[in-house]
Scaffold this motif. Structure first.
Motif, PDB file in Angstrom:
ATOM      1  N   GLN A 106      -3.764  -1.632  14.272  1.00 18.86           N
ATOM      2  CA  GLN A 106      -2.495  -1.337  14.924  1.00 18.86           C
ATOM      3  C   GLN A 106      -1.324  -1.336  13.942  1.00 18.86           C
ATOM      4  OE1 GLN A 106      -1.967  -3.982  18.304  1.00 18.86           O
ATOM      5  NE2 GLN A 106      -4.144  -3.890  18.794  1.00 18.86           N
ATOM      6  N   LEU A 107      -1.549  -1.789  12.714  1.00 19.36           N
ATOM      7  CA  LEU A 107      -0.465  -1.869  11.736  1.00 19.36           C
ATOM      8  C   LEU A 107      -0.136  -0.481  11.194  1.00 19.36           C
ATOM      9  CD1 LEU A 107      -1.676  -5.099   9.924  1.00 19.36           C
ATOM     10  CD2 LEU A 107       0.162  -4.879  11.618  1.00 19.36           C
ATOM     11  N   PRO A 108       1.125  -0.214  10.881  1.00 20.87           N
ATOM     12  CA  PRO A 108       1.572   1.167  10.627  1.00 20.87           C
ATOM     13  C   PRO A 108       0.957   1.842   9.404  1.00 20.87           C
ATOM     14  CG  PRO A 108       3.336  -0.417  10.202  1.00 20.87           C
ATOM     15  CD  PRO A 108       2.252  -1.163  10.902  1.00 20.87           C
ATOM     16  N   THR A 109       0.604   1.107   8.353  1.00 22.86           N
ATOM     17  CA  THR A 109       0.045   1.770   7.174  1.00 22.86           C
ATOM     18  C   THR A 109      -1.464   1.953   7.257  1.00 22.86           C
ATOM     19  OG1 THR A 109      -0.180  -0.326   5.977  1.00 22.86           O
ATOM     20  CG2 THR A 109       1.866   0.904   5.658  1.00 22.86           C
ATOM     21  N   VAL A 110      -2.108   1.351   8.238  1.00 24.94           N
ATOM     22  CA  VAL A 110      -3.565   1.408   8.342  1.00 24.94           C
ATOM     23  C   VAL A 110      -3.995   2.718   9.013  1.00 24.94           C
ATOM     24  CG1 VAL A 110      -5.634   0.321   9.262  1.00 24.94           C
ATOM     25  CG2 VAL A 110      -3.766  -1.102   8.404  1.00 24.94           C
ATOM     26  N   GLN A 111      -4.831   3.469   8.297  1.00 28.56           N
ATOM     27  CA  GLN A 111      -5.233   4.795   8.751  1.00 28.56           C
ATOM     28  C   GLN A 111      -6.680   4.874   9.225  1.00 28.56           C
ATOM     29  OE1 GLN A 111      -2.598   7.254   8.496  1.00 28.56           O
ATOM     30  NE2 GLN A 111      -1.616   5.276   8.148  1.00 28.56           N
ATOM     31  N   GLY A 112      -7.473   3.823   8.999  1.00 30.92           N
ATOM     32  CA  GLY A 112      -8.858   3.924   9.429  1.00 30.92           C
ATOM     33  C   GLY A 112      -9.730   2.815   8.898  1.00 30.92           C
ATOM     34  N   LEU A 113     -11.052   3.053   8.962  1.00 28.15           N
ATOM     35  CA  LEU A 113     -12.067   2.063   8.597  1.00 28.15           C
ATOM     36  C   LEU A 113     -13.059   2.656   7.611  1.00 28.15           C
ATOM     37  CD1 LEU A 113     -13.092   0.588  12.085  1.00 28.15           C
ATOM     38  CD2 LEU A 113     -12.137  -0.747  10.190  1.00 28.15           C
ATOM     39  N   MET A 139      -1.889 -10.404   8.128  1.00 28.08           N
ATOM     40  CA  MET A 139      -2.191  -9.087   7.560  1.00 28.08           C
ATOM     41  C   MET A 139      -0.950  -8.204   7.506  1.00 28.08           C
ATOM     42  SD  MET A 139      -4.808  -7.612   6.235  1.00 28.08           S
ATOM     43  CE  MET A 139      -5.267  -5.972   5.638  1.00 28.08           C
ATOM     44  N   ALA A 140      -0.119  -8.251   8.517  1.00 28.43           N
ATOM     45  CA  ALA A 140       1.077  -7.412   8.563  1.00 28.43           C
ATOM     46  C   ALA A 140       1.989  -7.696   7.379  1.00 28.43           C
ATOM     47  CB  ALA A 140       1.831  -7.634   9.874  1.00 28.43           C
ATOM     48  N   GLU A 141       2.149  -8.972   7.047  1.00 28.98           N
ATOM     49  CA  GLU A 141       3.010  -9.340   5.914  1.00 28.98           C
ATOM     50  C   GLU A 141       2.421  -8.838   4.608  1.00 28.98           C
ATOM     51  OE1 GLU A 141       5.028 -13.328   3.880  1.00 28.98           O
ATOM     52  OE2 GLU A 141       3.998 -13.444   5.804  1.00 28.98           O
ATOM     53  N   ALA A 142       1.101  -8.939   4.448  1.00 31.14           N
ATOM     54  CA  ALA A 142       0.459  -8.456   3.215  1.00 31.14           C
ATOM     55  C   ALA A 142       0.664  -6.965   3.045  1.00 31.14           C
ATOM     56  CB  ALA A 142      -1.025  -8.801   3.240  1.00 31.14           C
ATOM     57  N   LEU A 143       0.591  -6.209   4.140  1.00 32.44           N
ATOM     58  CA  LEU A 143       0.712  -4.757   4.063  1.00 32.44           C
ATOM     59  C   LEU A 143       2.150  -4.302   3.861  1.00 32.44           C
ATOM     60  CD1 LEU A 143      -1.855  -3.456   6.698  1.00 32.44           C
ATOM     61  CD2 LEU A 143      -2.133  -3.818   4.254  1.00 32.44           C
ATOM     62  N   GLU A 144       3.112  -5.192   4.019  1.00 29.21           N
ATOM     63  CA  GLU A 144       4.499  -4.835   3.735  1.00 29.21           C
ATOM     64  C   GLU A 144       4.759  -4.679   2.245  1.00 29.21           C
ATOM     65  OE1 GLU A 144       6.756  -7.896   5.596  1.00 29.21           O
ATOM     66  OE2 GLU A 144       6.502  -7.094   7.634  1.00 29.21           O
ATOM     67  N   THR A 145       3.764  -4.990   1.417  1.00 27.82           N
ATOM     68  CA  THR A 145       3.910  -4.947  -0.039  1.00 27.82           C
ATOM     69  C   THR A 145       3.882  -3.536  -0.590  1.00 27.82           C
ATOM     70  OG1 THR A 145       2.704  -7.049  -0.046  1.00 27.82           O
ATOM     71  CG2 THR A 145       3.001  -5.986  -2.164  1.00 27.82           C
ATOM     72  N   SER A 146       3.394  -2.560   0.184  1.00 26.60           N
ATOM     73  CA  SER A 146       3.226  -1.209  -0.333  1.00 26.60           C
ATOM     74  C   SER A 146       3.370  -0.190   0.788  1.00 26.60           C
ATOM     75  CB  SER A 146       1.832  -1.078  -0.970  1.00 26.60           C
ATOM     76  OG  SER A 146       1.572   0.250  -1.378  1.00 26.60           O
ATOM     77  N   THR A 147       3.745   1.051   0.389  1.00 24.44           N
ATOM     78  CA  THR A 147       3.794   2.160   1.345  1.00 24.44           C
ATOM     79  C   THR A 147       2.544   3.043   1.243  1.00 24.44           C
ATOM     80  OG1 THR A 147       4.981   3.540  -0.257  1.00 24.44           O
ATOM     81  CG2 THR A 147       6.308   2.251   1.310  1.00 24.44           C
ATOM     82  N   LEU A 148       1.575   2.658   0.420  1.00 26.87           N
ATOM     83  CA  LEU A 148       0.368   3.461   0.289  1.00 26.87           C
ATOM     84  C   LEU A 148      -0.461   3.383   1.573  1.00 26.87           C
ATOM     85  CD1 LEU A 148      -0.852   2.629  -3.343  1.00 26.87           C
ATOM     86  CD2 LEU A 148       0.683   4.443  -2.573  1.00 26.87           C
ATOM     87  N   PRO A 149      -1.110   4.482   1.949  1.00 31.46           N
ATOM     88  CA  PRO A 149      -1.973   4.444   3.139  1.00 31.46           C
ATOM     89  C   PRO A 149      -3.163   3.531   2.904  1.00 31.46           C
ATOM     90  CG  PRO A 149      -2.187   6.547   1.992  1.00 31.46           C
ATOM     91  CD  PRO A 149      -1.063   5.826   1.346  1.00 31.46           C
ATOM     92  N   VAL A 150      -3.642   2.901   3.987  1.00 29.43           N
ATOM     93  CA  VAL A 150      -4.660   1.855   3.905  1.00 29.43           C
ATOM     94  C   VAL A 150      -5.816   2.180   4.845  1.00 29.43           C
ATOM     95  CG1 VAL A 150      -5.133  -0.585   4.448  1.00 29.43           C
ATOM     96  CG2 VAL A 150      -3.007   0.062   3.266  1.00 29.43           C
TER      97      VAL A 150
END
Length: 295
Positions: free
Chosen positions: A263-270, A226-237
């Motif tokens: 725990q990943l930096p771009t993830v803001q919630g559920l 998941m961390a690698e996938a989220l490195e694709t964008s700076t948009l909040p998730v």
């Protein structure tokens, strides 16, 4: 609840303007509160004809039961708001339970579950102007891309224009992208790391600006990717929930996947729906409290 189902029907039949009046007096709040995290309960499934939960094919069809579960969920500490179609949000407005909550309208409901035209997911729900008129706080769209289905192009173009319209009104839009394909006639979403990465790249680039775009993403099949996938964008998730599984072990496994991804930096919630509103084990309040605890 201050109103019953018969009361709601009476108000709708005799005083339809009550919906706009309730929207006008609703107490609003910022999208992100003091915690900097976002916990949204989703109930936009019925408008797509997706009424089932587990082996209960019409679990979400009973509106009184769904509204009762939503009222319980919205009353729990740490729950920030709700995502739903117009009819459900208007019921909740009339019930008076949306003060101080984030209200997120579902925008495209045209790709009905199981339909031959499922991938031609036209915008048949909230428009940007509706969300602004009702003083709602955000919108959500589903973006499934099937490289073998020409209907996906219509959805892509419509999604881009919706992003533009929402940004023009400075309203956040949560885009839920998938790479999808038909398997034995049914649409399946690919949750491999490569597919999620590709979907993030496509969704992030849609529209004339991404300033008001958020991503609503599934956890990859292998949570370690998941961390690698989220490195694709700076948009909040925000993470989407899906169903947590039938057994206690499956449910705990889902919670652990969410816990790790949060725990990943771009993830803001559920943003979680059926697994909290119709939990396989325990009541709605307990399921919601567990999810809030993950934040």
């Amino acid at each position: 609840m201050p109103l019953t189902i018969p009361d709601l029907v009476t108000v709708r039949a005799r005083h339809p303007e009550a919906v706009a009046e309730a929207a006008a007096r609703r107490v609003r709040r910022p999208l992100l509160g003091d915690s900097g995290r976002l916990m949204i309960v989703a109930a936009d499934h019925p408008a797509r004809g997706a009424l089932g939960v587990g082996d209960r094919r019409t679990a979400m069809a009973n509106r009184a039961g769904l509204l009762e579960r939503l009222c319980v969920a919205l009353s729990r500490p740490g729950v920030d708001g709700v995502l739903a179609s117009a009819d459900i949000l208007e019921d909740l407005l009339l019930l008076g339970v949306l003060d101080g909550k984030v209200v997120m309208g579902s925008m495209n409901r045209g790709g009905l579950s199981g339909a031959a035209f499922e991938m031609d997911d036209r915008f048949t729900g909230h428009r940007a102007e509706d969300l602004a008129r009702l003083r709602f706080d955000a919108g959500k769209l589903l973006l499934r891309v099937d490289y073998d289905d020409p209907g996906s192009l219509t959805t892509l173009e419509s999604a881009a224009r919706a992003i533009d319209a929402m940004a023009e009104r400075r309203l956040p839009l949560f885009v839920e992208p998938f790479i999808s394909r038909r398997v034995d006639g049914r649409v399946r979403n690919d949750l491999s790391a490569e597919a999620v990465t590709t979907s993030v790249a496509i969704a992030s680039g849609l529209g004339g600006t991404s300033a008001y775009t958020w991503l609503k993403l599934p956890v990859t099949d292998d949570p370690d990717d998941m961390a690698e996938a989220l490195e694709t964008s700076t948009l909040p998730v925000v993470l989407l929930g899906g169903e947590a599984g039938g057994s206690a072990e499956e449910q705990e496994g889902t919670y652990e996947r969410w816990r790790k991804a949060l725990q990943l930096p771009t993830v803001q919630g559920l943003v979680v729906g059926r697994s909290l509103l119709y939990p396989a084990h325990g009541g709605v309040a307990a399921a919601v409290d567990t999810a809030v605890g993950l934040l």
